[in-house]
Enzyme design. Sequence first.
Site, PDB file in Angstrom:
ATOM      1  N   GLN A  90       0.821  -1.211   0.000  1.00 28.42           N
ATOM      2  CA  GLN A  90       0.000   0.000   0.000  1.00 28.42           C
ATOM      3  C   GLN A  90       0.854   1.260   0.000  1.00 28.42           C
ATOM      4  O   GLN A  90       0.539   2.233  -0.668  1.00 28.42           O
ATOM      5  CB  GLN A  90      -0.937   0.007   1.210  1.00 28.42           C
ATOM      6  CG  GLN A  90      -1.831   1.231   1.284  1.00 28.42           C
ATOM      7  CD  GLN A  90      -2.752   1.373   0.088  1.00 28.42           C
ATOM      8  OE1 GLN A  90      -3.065   0.403  -0.580  1.00 28.42           O
ATOM      9  NE2 GLN A  90      -3.181   2.587  -0.188  1.00 28.42           N
ATOM     10  N   GLU A  91       1.924   1.259   0.765  1.00 23.72           N
ATOM     11  CA  GLU A  91       2.737   2.462   0.915  1.00 23.72           C
ATOM     12  C   GLU A  91       3.427   2.874  -0.381  1.00 23.72           C
ATOM     13  O   GLU A  91       3.436   4.041  -0.727  1.00 23.72           O
ATOM     14  CB  GLU A  91       3.795   2.272   2.018  1.00 23.72           C
ATOM     15  CG  GLU A  91       3.241   2.259   3.421  1.00 23.72           C
ATOM     16  CD  GLU A  91       2.765   3.611   3.903  1.00 23.72           C
ATOM     17  OE1 GLU A  91       3.005   4.639   3.241  1.00 23.72           O
ATOM     18  OE2 GLU A  91       2.125   3.642   4.968  1.00 23.72           O
ATOM     19  N   SER A  92       4.048   1.913  -1.070  1.00 20.25           N
ATOM     20  CA  SER A  92       4.912   2.276  -2.201  1.00 20.25           C
ATOM     21  C   SER A  92       4.739   1.403  -3.439  1.00 20.25           C
ATOM     22  O   SER A  92       5.426   1.628  -4.433  1.00 20.25           O
ATOM     23  CB  SER A  92       6.371   2.171  -1.762  1.00 20.25           C
ATOM     24  OG  SER A  92       6.687   0.817  -1.456  1.00 20.25           O
TER      25      SER A  92
END
Length: 175
Positions: free
Chosen positions: A49-51
């Site tokens: 999700q983050e990157s």
Amino acid sequence: MVQLAPIEAGEPSMAIRQLLYPTPYPSAMITKSQEFGLDPRVLYALMRQESIFNPNATSWVGARGLAQVMPTTGEGIAQNLGIQGFSVDDLYNPVTSIRFGAYYIDAQIEYMNGSLPGAFAAYNGGPGNAERWADGRIVADPDRFIEIIDYAETRHYVEIVYANYGAYRRLYQQP
């Protein structure tokens, strides 16, 4: 004219599902997860999700790397881990980003008394807010906790990362 039989939609194959939920950097993910006593699937869910596993990712607020750690948070983590000569550009190094992400999510899990939804909320929205949403640091009912989150971005983030974690648990055995 050739007649084609209709294709029935069904569950995607295991190979397709694993393409949707990849496991890059396996050696670093496993060793850094073990360093902090984490299930590596938590890190995969978070970093997906983050990157989207882009080590060069930079958010509009300046978070960097696979784990999207903010520079000031990275400096604090480096200090806590006793790392000399840390530069915020080190957050773009996959091994450093994985280690710092593992350290930080582990700290949030501990802070929120083992609750993954609570830890994900703390990772995204801050530990003070996660504590406020939980009315303490214990999340008794994860579904209710998620509904209480009054930052739409954080609520959506927790839903996605928690769902990612469920997918990783179904697709991959814990090492």
